[in-house]
Design an enzyme around this catalytic site. Structure first.
Site, PDB file in Angstrom:
ATOM      1  N   SER A 105      25.074 -24.873  26.807  1.00  0.00           N
ATOM      2  CA  SER A 105      23.732 -24.712  26.227  1.00  0.00           C
ATOM      3  C   SER A 105      23.700 -24.561  24.721  1.00  0.00           C
ATOM      4  O   SER A 105      22.617 -24.402  24.139  1.00  0.00           O
ATOM      5  CB  SER A 105      23.016 -23.524  26.872  1.00  0.00           C
ATOM      6  OG  SER A 105      22.598 -23.864  28.171  1.00  0.00           O
ATOM      7  N   LYS A 108      21.187 -26.806  23.119  1.00  0.00           N
ATOM      8  CA  LYS A 108      19.760 -26.545  22.900  1.00  0.00           C
ATOM      9  C   LYS A 108      19.414 -26.375  21.417  1.00  0.00           C
ATOM     10  O   LYS A 108      18.244 -26.502  21.042  1.00  0.00           O
ATOM     11  CB  LYS A 108      19.318 -25.333  23.709  1.00  0.00           C
ATOM     12  CG  LYS A 108      19.353 -25.568  25.222  1.00  0.00           C
ATOM     13  CD  LYS A 108      18.866 -24.340  25.981  1.00  0.00           C
ATOM     14  CE  LYS A 108      18.788 -24.587  27.478  1.00  0.00           C
ATOM     15  NZ  LYS A 108      20.096 -24.588  28.138  1.00  0.00           N
ATOM     16  N   SER A 162      17.620 -19.427  26.836  1.00  0.00           N
ATOM     17  CA  SER A 162      18.361 -20.601  27.317  1.00  0.00           C
ATOM     18  C   SER A 162      17.736 -21.166  28.583  1.00  0.00           C
ATOM     19  O   SER A 162      18.431 -21.538  29.525  1.00  0.00           O
ATOM     20  CB  SER A 162      19.836 -20.256  27.546  1.00  0.00           C
ATOM     21  OG  SER A 162      20.645 -21.396  27.400  1.00  0.00           O
ATOM     22  N   LYS A 267      22.997 -18.831  19.418  1.00  0.00           N
ATOM     23  CA  LYS A 267      22.860 -19.551  20.685  1.00  0.00           C
ATOM     24  C   LYS A 267      24.118 -19.337  21.516  1.00  0.00           C
ATOM     25  O   LYS A 267      25.232 -19.448  21.016  1.00  0.00           O
ATOM     26  CB  LYS A 267      22.633 -21.051  20.470  1.00  0.00           C
ATOM     27  CG  LYS A 267      22.292 -21.782  21.772  1.00  0.00           C
ATOM     28  CD  LYS A 267      20.897 -21.390  22.259  1.00  0.00           C
ATOM     29  CE  LYS A 267      20.667 -21.776  23.710  1.00  0.00           C
ATOM     30  NZ  LYS A 267      21.320 -20.842  24.653  1.00  0.00           N
TER      31      LYS A 267
END
Length: 326
Positions: A105, A108, A162, A267
């Site tokens: 992820s 993203k 997320s 992130k």
């Protein structure tokens, strides 16, 4: 599951239909959705590795002596790691930083940049459909099929919690649809010089989304220029209205709530093939840095690595020098 989805009540901020605000088409304008943060990094004392007589002082003053390592012996347990100065790009630490690996992820962050580059109507509603459901890995989501949220809320949940369905829906509502969106992700990567990076989907659920620590540092530095990405990715928690119910969502990186960190972008990511991953822009020892940690095993390894890097830099700064590049 792709990236540590979950919910929590601490630090949540109300985000209902009454609070979503007016149309904003300027992706550079900060949003009122995210919680305000006042974070101040502490100073930890240390001593120079070059002077034997000062080493005992270093160990006495370090907050966790068993985790302290002199520069050149920094123990980072993630499979790939990179620390660079954000301003001058100087290399401070690297470990397998050119290995091409799945990034889960962390994807993203690129998804958010491509969404914002299209200058969309952030207040426009987008819907969650069956196309957004993860049938590949069966990751959980509280955004049920039929949920309607604003594009801005979807972007917030994608970066902060997320949320896979939110990320996929953002890509699906892109001009030209999902295929055009993924093509734009790869064009953006190429434009940033991310030569070892390839995207196949907007969530990171695909293990074919691959990159290197060096490439991801480029991506993080670029994403840090987007105020909304900075704000949303570091929001500790939010309360959002989903199908008439108020649900609490929280940040997948516990460090954004820590008073000892000053984080400007964050992130996390996880799939089995990628391990636990973390990218951050942060100010450490009064120096803006980009930290990339990939392929970590264990629930807290990436967090432990980040804290070890921080102590290493702060100890060097307290001794009046920069960390020795290793």
């Amino acid at each position: 599951m792709a990236a540590d989805n979950g919910s929590g009540k601490q630090g949540a901020k109300q985000l209902s239909g009454r609070d979503k605000g007016s149309l904003r088409q300027d992706p550079g304008k900060p949003s009122a959705l995210a919680a305000k943060r006042t974070l101040a990094p502490p100073r930890e004392a240390g001593a120079s590795a070059q002077a034997y007589q000062k080493r005992n002082l270093t160990r006495a003053l370090a907050s966790n002596a068993d985790l302290w390592h002199e520069p050149g012996q920094l123990a980072v347990h993630s499979g790939s790691a990179l620390v660079i100065g954000q301003d001058a790009g100087e290399l401070l630490y690297e470990k397998n930083a050119n290995a091409v690996v799945p990034i889960a992820s962390i994807t993203k962050v690129m998804t958010a940049m491509v969404v914002l580059d299209s200058m969309p109507n952030l207040q426009a509603p987008i819907s969650i459909s069956d196309e957004d459901v993860d049938y590949l890995r069966g990751s959980r989501s509280r955004l049920g099929v039929g949920t309607v949220i604003t594009r801005e809320t979807a972007l917030l949940l994608a970066l902060m919690s997320s949320e896979n369905r939110a990320s996929h829906a953002l890509a699906r509502h892109y001009p030209g649809g999902l295929q055009a969106f993924v093509a734009a992700m790869n064009r953006k990567a190429a434009s940033l010089g991310m030569v070892h990076t390839r995207f196949e989907d907007p969530t990171g659920l695909s293990s074919n989304n691959v990159s290197t620590a060096h490439d991801l540092a480029r991506m993080v530095a670029a994403a840090h220029r987007y105020p909304l990405i900075r704000e949303f990715s570091t929001t500790p928690g939010v309360r959002a209205e989903v199908k008439g119910r108020e649900l609490d969502f929280h940040n997948t990186n516990q460090l954004v709530s820590s008073p000892t960190w000053e984080i400007g972008l964050s992130k996390t990511g996880y799939i089995q093939e990628a391990g636990k991953c973390l990218v951050m822009q942060a100010r450490v020892a009064d120096k803006p840095v980009v930290i990339v940690l990939l392929d970590s095993a264990g629930k807290q390894t990436r967090i432990g690595d980040a804290n070890r890097i921080k102590r290493w830099m702060e100890s060097a700064s307290a001794a009046g020098r920069l960390p020795t590049p290793v």
